[in-house]
Motif scaffolding. Sequence first.
Motif, PDB file in Angstrom:
ATOM      1  N   ASN B  87       0.795  -1.236   0.000  1.00  0.00           N
ATOM      2  CA  ASN B  87       0.000   0.000   0.000  1.00  0.00           C
ATOM      3  C   ASN B  87       0.824   1.280   0.000  1.00  0.00           C
ATOM      4  O   ASN B  87       0.273   2.357   0.259  1.00  0.00           O
ATOM      5  CB  ASN B  87      -0.995   0.048   1.177  1.00  0.00           C
ATOM      6  CG  ASN B  87      -2.374  -0.449   0.767  1.00  0.00           C
ATOM      7  OD1 ASN B  87      -2.626  -0.688  -0.415  1.00  0.00           O
ATOM      8  ND2 ASN B  87      -3.259  -0.612   1.721  1.00  0.00           N
ATOM      9  N   THR B  89       2.593   4.419  -1.659  1.00  0.00           N
ATOM     10  CA  THR B  89       2.117   5.211  -2.800  1.00  0.00           C
ATOM     11  C   THR B  89       3.126   6.303  -3.147  1.00  0.00           C
ATOM     12  O   THR B  89       3.751   6.867  -2.255  1.00  0.00           O
ATOM     13  CB  THR B  89       0.774   5.872  -2.431  1.00  0.00           C
ATOM     14  OG1 THR B  89      -0.205   4.852  -2.229  1.00  0.00           O
ATOM     15  CG2 THR B  89       0.286   6.821  -3.523  1.00  0.00           C
ATOM     16  N   THR B 407       1.038  -4.359   5.762  1.00  0.00           N
ATOM     17  CA  THR B 407       0.194  -3.571   4.875  1.00  0.00           C
ATOM     18  C   THR B 407      -0.149  -2.262   5.565  1.00  0.00           C
ATOM     19  O   THR B 407      -0.724  -2.275   6.657  1.00  0.00           O
ATOM     20  CB  THR B 407      -1.092  -4.331   4.525  1.00  0.00           C
ATOM     21  OG1 THR B 407      -0.736  -5.563   3.908  1.00  0.00           O
ATOM     22  CG2 THR B 407      -1.968  -3.542   3.560  1.00  0.00           C
ATOM     23  N   TYR B 408       0.224  -1.184   4.944  1.00  0.00           N
ATOM     24  CA  TYR B 408      -0.063   0.140   5.510  1.00  0.00           C
ATOM     25  C   TYR B 408      -1.393   0.650   4.971  1.00  0.00           C
ATOM     26  O   TYR B 408      -1.993   0.063   4.073  1.00  0.00           O
ATOM     27  CB  TYR B 408       1.087   1.102   5.191  1.00  0.00           C
ATOM     28  CG  TYR B 408       2.311   0.752   6.001  1.00  0.00           C
ATOM     29  CD1 TYR B 408       2.448   1.210   7.300  1.00  0.00           C
ATOM     30  CD2 TYR B 408       3.277  -0.106   5.501  1.00  0.00           C
ATOM     31  CE1 TYR B 408       3.537   0.847   8.071  1.00  0.00           C
ATOM     32  CE2 TYR B 408       4.365  -0.470   6.268  1.00  0.00           C
ATOM     33  CZ  TYR B 408       4.485   0.012   7.562  1.00  0.00           C
ATOM     34  OH  TYR B 408       5.545  -0.367   8.330  1.00  0.00           O
ATOM     35  N   ARG B 409      -1.829   1.756   5.531  1.00  0.00           N
ATOM     36  CA  ARG B 409      -3.077   2.340   5.059  1.00  0.00           C
ATOM     37  C   ARG B 409      -2.871   2.925   3.671  1.00  0.00           C
ATOM     38  O   ARG B 409      -1.757   3.311   3.297  1.00  0.00           O
ATOM     39  CB  ARG B 409      -3.559   3.401   6.051  1.00  0.00           C
ATOM     40  CG  ARG B 409      -3.807   2.788   7.421  1.00  0.00           C
ATOM     41  CD  ARG B 409      -4.273   3.833   8.396  1.00  0.00           C
ATOM     42  NE  ARG B 409      -5.602   4.280   8.042  1.00  0.00           N
ATOM     43  CZ  ARG B 409      -6.178   5.340   8.598  1.00  0.00           C
ATOM     44  NH1 ARG B 409      -5.555   6.052   9.503  1.00  0.00           N
ATOM     45  NH2 ARG B 409      -7.388   5.679   8.237  1.00  0.00           N
ATOM     46  N   ARG B 410      -3.932   2.980   2.932  1.00  0.00           N
ATOM     47  CA  ARG B 410      -3.823   3.454   1.549  1.00  0.00           C
ATOM     48  C   ARG B 410      -3.320   4.897   1.517  1.00  0.00           C
ATOM     49  O   ARG B 410      -3.557   5.670   2.450  1.00  0.00           O
ATOM     50  CB  ARG B 410      -5.179   3.309   0.856  1.00  0.00           C
ATOM     51  CG  ARG B 410      -5.588   1.841   0.751  1.00  0.00           C
ATOM     52  CD  ARG B 410      -6.985   1.668   0.210  1.00  0.00           C
ATOM     53  NE  ARG B 410      -7.090   2.075  -1.179  1.00  0.00           N
ATOM     54  CZ  ARG B 410      -8.219   2.060  -1.879  1.00  0.00           C
ATOM     55  NH1 ARG B 410      -9.341   1.636  -1.315  1.00  0.00           N
ATOM     56  NH2 ARG B 410      -8.237   2.449  -3.134  1.00  0.00           N
TER      57      ARG B 410
END
Lengths: 342, 446
Positions: B87, B89, B407-410
């Motif tokens: 995740n 970006t 998994t990180y936040r979006r």
Amino acid sequence: MQEVKAKLPPPPVGIVFDSDMNRVGNVLALALLYGFDGRNQNRVISLSVSRPDLRAAAFTDAIRRFYSGGGFSRGLPIGFADGSRLSGATPPMITEPLARKTADGQPAYPNDVQQLTDTAEPHALIRNALTAQHDGNAIVFLAGPATNLVMALSLPGVKDLVARKVRFLSVMAGAYPDGGPELHIKEDVAAAKRLFVEWPTPIIAVGQEMASALPFPGASIETEFAWTPAHPVADAYRAHKPMPYDAEAPELAAALYAVQPDQGYFKLSDPGTITVLDNGQTSFAPSAGGKHRYLIPDEAQRDRILKTYAEVISAKPVVRRPRFPAQQQEEKKEVPKPAAKP
Amino acid sequence: MIVTRKALPRRAFLRGMGTAVALPFLDAMTPAFAATTKAPVRMAFVYVPNGIDMRHWNPEYEGALGELPRILKPLEPYKDDLLMLSNLTHNGGRALLDGAGDHGRCCGAYLTGIQPRKSAVDIKVGISCDQIVANHIGSQTRFPSLEVGMEDARQAGDCDSGYSCAYTNNLAWRSESQPLPPILDPRLLFERLFGKGAELTPQQRALQTKFRRSILDFVADDTRKLQSDLGARDRRKLDEYLTSVREIERQIEKAEHDNAQIDPGMGKPYGVPADFAEHFKLMTDMITVAFRSDLTRVVTFLVTREGSSRPYREIGIPDGHHPLTHHRNDPAMMEKVAQINAYHVRQFAAWIEKLKATEEGDSTLLRNSMIVYGAGLSDGNRHTHEDLPTVVLGRGGDYLKTGRRLTYRRETPMSNLFLNMMDRMGVPAVEHFGDSTGRLQGLDLA
């Protein structure tokens, strides 16, 4: 290339939506913005929830998906305040629609938010959404505590970014010209104080007094929304209070003004400065150079406004198609396995 | 008891005519009775172009790593040293009103966290995180950083919809307008590492080739002297190390010999092997030597340029990589993309095996490194810039808690990871980098 670009009409204004999703007015306001989105009058570019309630984020996403009509919905993640000091139980207007199932047992209002990692950091989300907007072509809508917006303002360069991209902040918070403490302010007084001092663009505030002036016409739920047996806004409305009732929804005024500020729906106060007091009250001091104003209900516009609310919110979704289809997950099984060695 | 043993300096060299071969980490470099000398932490970024077939990259679980998905399968033996991050970006890779050009943007933004200026001439992005590290610790090594690549180092021209080739062909940026082009030719990299930092002219190289068998011949006297002072364990280490250097030399000579037999009809670099895997191995062998002998602690490796249309005939794929990624859900094209992705990871895994097998004190070179492998696009078909494929191999000297998927936040910025890495590399507290919003939580063993 640049010349061609210059001749194109400006794209619809981008709306940043931030809310606590704690009142039916928030749901109606989001639906109004998506209704206008379907008419190409704005684009909802960012969605965030300021309450640490994952189901509120899930329902926000469900509304987004509903208004996409199963088509392209720009895949917006939902910004979500994790671990803030705001709290509270999930209201029935959210739990009941989310619990509704179709005849074959599937969620009536599917959404992509099952866990925290399905949501986004709200301050990064808001910042990133604004970076993709033309200068002066975004409006920020706030109907909740200012927590998320103040976090965004704290990121490097975001005050300048807001000043460049955002026309104004349309906020439902406070009471004008005076009144008692209002819930959205009380939820995070410190953030509200910072917001009214530091926000770099004009602020148009809608006070609690708008609630009784323009209640949403509840009768429309059983008529104008009847085109579909399952409408998340209608379900939320019914779950909020026993029917029939006309909901107090001052958030709708803030949303309507955000999209159509020039339509004469409301009167505007003189410019001035809104100050947030320690007890959650707001005070308004007129001044010629002030950046703040508040909306004043106009009785002559009442019927026109209520008609717009019902028509726009109940409009059928407009289905859009993506430029590139997403990779189809179901094809995963069809892909043959690679040979053991190249 | 009087201790008379003097420790060998960490930055010792075997010297000879025009040659300086740095030494690997030896026990003799640890002063007697001193606390164990900590090996330095190294950092590398290995970048592959055109995104990844994410259906075969992301596992369906969180936390402890189980069976790895198809593309990552070659890394299965090393998953205890693997940290998968999801995740992350790069907002700077997105169009943000600048229209087409995702390949130019995503590569320019990859280590800078900044959206590149859309221009083929007036380039501007930002200093890359590897260069921030190099600026702070580079004086401790012979080379502050090494930039390595395998395909195209053109710096001029328009490589993607108005974006300069400088964006698609470089990872490292010394300043916002000064990229550091990668070295593509193994011979040039070899000479950079061992030839006192200067690349030879063709005439010098021809002369040297005519009269020499190996650079090790030039340092033979120094080698003999040193060996006589070393213990058995260090002698073995030194012998292994020099053998690996000689092996690299042989591979380069072989590539040069092979290249001399064919006329490619173009200005092919002097010692670039025709075979992709061989080229990859040579470059990573030299990075290994550079890390092992502390010639540098910072490496960027652009496997092929962003937007590359290189065919992969080695694995039976004559189609260009980039056109294949715009598969529009054609299963046959998607399968070829997955095969190319897996092929890249196989080469990478072979390097990781070597790093893991390289002892360093009571640890390994891999454990003392942070090797980021990833791409600036996730879905190459749609040009998406979120959930970028990212794995980190190594523990950065017992810093990273590996063997997991986090998994990180979006919308979590990739730049946040770089803040953590800069911290670990010893850069004094950087408050902000690129579009960072803070540091990634939960990476470390604490």
